[in-house]
Design an enzyme around this catalytic site. Structure first.
Site, PDB file in Angstrom:
ATOM      1  CD  GLU A   1       4.130 -23.779  29.725  1.00  0.00           C
ATOM      2  OE1 GLU A   1       3.629 -24.025  29.152  1.00  0.00           O
ATOM      3  OE2 GLU A   1       5.040 -22.944  30.114  1.00  0.00           O
TER       4      GLU A   1
ATOM      5  CB  SER B   1       7.399 -15.543  30.572  1.00  0.00           C
ATOM      6  OG  SER B   1       6.943 -14.933  31.645  1.00  0.00           O
TER       7      SER B   1
ATOM      8  CG  ASN C   1       3.521 -17.509  28.209  1.00  0.00           C
ATOM      9  OD1 ASN C   1       2.478 -17.116  28.723  1.00  0.00           O
ATOM     10  ND2 ASN C   1       4.628 -17.126  29.125  1.00  0.00           N
TER      11      ASN C   1
ATOM     12  CG  HIS D   1       6.433 -20.730  32.790  1.00  0.00           C
ATOM     13  ND1 HIS D   1       5.231 -20.745  32.068  1.00  0.00           N
ATOM     14  CD2 HIS D   1       6.486 -19.472  33.047  1.00  0.00           C
ATOM     15  CE1 HIS D   1       4.874 -19.857  31.782  1.00  0.00           C
ATOM     16  NE2 HIS D   1       5.280 -18.678  32.414  1.00  0.00           N
TER      17      HIS D   1
HETATM   18  N1  LIG Z   1       3.982 -11.992  36.105  1.00  0.00           N
HETATM   19  C1  LIG Z   1       3.509 -13.105  35.560  1.00  0.00           C
HETATM   20  O1  LIG Z   1       2.304 -13.184  35.405  1.00  0.00           O
HETATM   21  C2  LIG Z   1       4.633 -13.952  35.137  1.00  0.00           C
HETATM   22  C3  LIG Z   1       4.124 -15.267  34.848  1.00  0.00           C
HETATM   23  C4  LIG Z   1       5.039 -16.160  34.740  1.00  0.00           C
HETATM   24  C5  LIG Z   1       6.362 -16.037  34.533  1.00  0.00           C
HETATM   25  N2  LIG Z   1       6.836 -14.697  34.861  1.00  0.00           N
HETATM   26  C6  LIG Z   1       8.208 -14.598  34.826  1.00  0.00           C
HETATM   27  O2  LIG Z   1       8.622 -14.439  36.127  1.00  0.00           O
HETATM   28  C7  LIG Z   1       9.702 -13.517  36.317  1.00  0.00           C
HETATM   29  C8  LIG Z   1       9.649 -12.577  37.270  1.00  0.00           C
HETATM   30  O3  LIG Z   1       8.330 -11.820  36.793  1.00  0.00           O
HETATM   31  P1  LIG Z   1       7.506 -10.808  37.653  1.00  0.00           P
HETATM   32  O4  LIG Z   1       6.423 -10.353  37.019  1.00  0.00           O
HETATM   33  O5  LIG Z   1       7.487 -11.445  39.091  1.00  0.00           O
HETATM   34  O6  LIG Z   1       8.512  -9.636  37.955  1.00  0.00           O
HETATM   35  P2  LIG Z   1       8.684  -8.515  38.956  1.00  0.00           P
HETATM   36  O7  LIG Z   1       9.320  -7.136  38.424  1.00  0.00           O
HETATM   37  O8  LIG Z   1       7.176  -8.427  39.765  1.00  0.00           O
HETATM   38  O9  LIG Z   1       9.571  -8.848  40.285  1.00  0.00           O
HETATM   39  C9  LIG Z   1      10.985  -9.231  39.808  1.00  0.00           C
HETATM   40  C10 LIG Z   1      11.973  -9.129  41.144  1.00  0.00           C
HETATM   41  O10 LIG Z   1      13.110  -9.233  41.178  1.00  0.00           O
HETATM   42  C11 LIG Z   1      13.947  -8.491  41.890  1.00  0.00           C
HETATM   43  N3  LIG Z   1      15.296  -8.501  41.399  1.00  0.00           N
HETATM   44  C12 LIG Z   1      15.899  -7.879  40.343  1.00  0.00           C
HETATM   45  N4  LIG Z   1      17.198  -8.162  40.089  1.00  0.00           N
HETATM   46  C13 LIG Z   1      17.255  -8.973  41.231  1.00  0.00           C
HETATM   47  C14 LIG Z   1      18.558  -9.521  41.607  1.00  0.00           C
HETATM   48  N5  LIG Z   1      19.716  -9.601  40.992  1.00  0.00           N
HETATM   49  N6  LIG Z   1      18.399 -10.401  42.646  1.00  0.00           N
HETATM   50  C15 LIG Z   1      17.458 -10.639  43.502  1.00  0.00           C
HETATM   51  N7  LIG Z   1      16.280  -9.884  42.844  1.00  0.00           N
HETATM   52  C16 LIG Z   1      16.275  -9.078  41.850  1.00  0.00           C
HETATM   53  C17 LIG Z   1      13.303  -7.265  41.703  1.00  0.00           C
HETATM   54  O11 LIG Z   1      13.506  -6.255  42.514  1.00  0.00           O
HETATM   55  C18 LIG Z   1      11.615  -7.493  41.623  1.00  0.00           C
HETATM   56  O12 LIG Z   1      11.330  -7.602  43.064  1.00  0.00           O
HETATM   57  C19 LIG Z   1      10.084 -13.011  34.977  1.00  0.00           C
HETATM   58  O13 LIG Z   1      11.054 -13.818  34.166  1.00  0.00           O
HETATM   59  C20 LIG Z   1       8.685 -13.257  34.113  1.00  0.00           C
HETATM   60  O14 LIG Z   1       8.839 -13.347  32.752  1.00  0.00           O
HETATM   61  C21 LIG Z   1       6.114 -13.643  35.149  1.00  0.00           C
END
Ligand SMILES: NC(=O)c1ccc[n+]([C@@H]2O[C@H](COP(=O)([O-])OP(=O)(O)OC[C@H]3O[C@@H](n4cnc5c(N)ncnc54)[C@H](O)[C@@H]3O)[C@@H](O)[C@H]2O)c1
Length: 249
Positions: A158, A125, A199, A146
């Protein structure tokens, strides 16, 4: 690595974003493999991709996807717990939790395991791409990609490039974005800043909404209501943070 060379896409981490990202790739013709850590996490991601509010079943019910496309999409994605199953991928999208050290560890593992010509993209993010790319040897093929939540629905992506990112990698990811029916914008990496374009602006807005709430001059619901009705926002600033963290059930 051009778009025609991308035959297999690996998504590192299911979860709120990884599931939606994988669903989008599979729906647009890419064979996609998702890696998460255990059976329960994988089942949660699968359920959200298929039965969730923005899942594939709903896309068919709403007439956004034909049954034939649904069947083809279902056949194009699979899951694994073993990073070695990602070794033949041509593109990796990383969507593990927002923790810089975790992302660097994950990319170092991927760098050792995955085909050297593959492009690595992070869905961070806001971490500087020049910080995350230190974990890999292929910095010319390392980029920020992103997405917005829900990933299957929201249009923009992005594309963040560091000084080391090659023009070829940027162009390939722009072509990938187009094939996914997304709208990409180019963003220059800004070391020391968190949040790229959307963001940074969004965080400033949420911070002000929280200040207003803390000052006790309006309730959370009323803050969201006035921004929705007054500025035609689909979600208010405080409601938006709930959806992003917990997923849009
Ligand atoms: N939630 C949002 O709205 C959003 C929007 C844009 C970007 N992001 C970014 O996307 C990324 C993920 O966010 P999210 O909200 O999906 O998180 P989340 O916690 O829902 O999902 C993350 C997943 O990664 C898995 N994981 C952890 N370690 C791992 C590994 N070593 N190998 C494989 N899988 C692994 C976890 O078990 C989990 O299922 C972050 O960097 C976040 O900042 C989130």
């Amino acid at each position: 690595m051009g778009i025609d060379d991308i035959k297999l896409v690996g998504v590192m981490g299911g979860g709120v974003m990884g599931g939606g990202i994988a669903q989008t790739f599979a729906a647009h013709g890419f064979t996609t493999i998702i890696r998460d850590l255990n059976d329960d996490l994988i089942e949660k991601t699968r359920a959200s991709m298929v039965e969730g509010r923005f899942g594939l079943n709903g896309a068919v019910e709403r007439g956004k996807m034909t049954k034939a496309d649904y069947d083809a999409t279902m056949a194009r994605f699979s899951f694994t717990q073993n990073i070695r199953d990602l070794s033949d991928c041509d593109l990796i999208i990383e969507a593990v939790p927002e923790n810089l050290e975790l992302k660097k560890t994950v990319f170092a593992e991927l760098d050792a395991a995955v085909n050297h010509s593959a492009i690595f993209a992070t869905n961070t993010s806001g971490f500087s791409i020049g910080d995350v790319n230190k974990a890999v040897s292929r910095r010319d093929r390392f980029i920020g990609f992103h997405w917005f939540s829900p990933a299957f629905i929201m249009k923009p992506v992005e594309i963040i490039y560091a000084p080391e990112t090659s023009e070829e990698t940027i162009a390939t990811m722009e072509a990938v974005g187009k094939q996914l029916d997304k709208v990409t914008i180019r963003v220059k990496d800004a070391p020391g800043k968190y949040g790229f374009v959307a963001n940074r602006i969004y965080f400033a807005m949420v911070a002000e909404a929280r200040k207003v709430l803390d000052e006790g001059i309006a309730s959370a619901d009323d803050i969201d209501t006035v921004m929705k009705l007054g500025y035609n926002w689909p979600v208010g600033p405080l409601g938006m943070t709930k959806g992003a963290r917990g997923g849009w059930q």
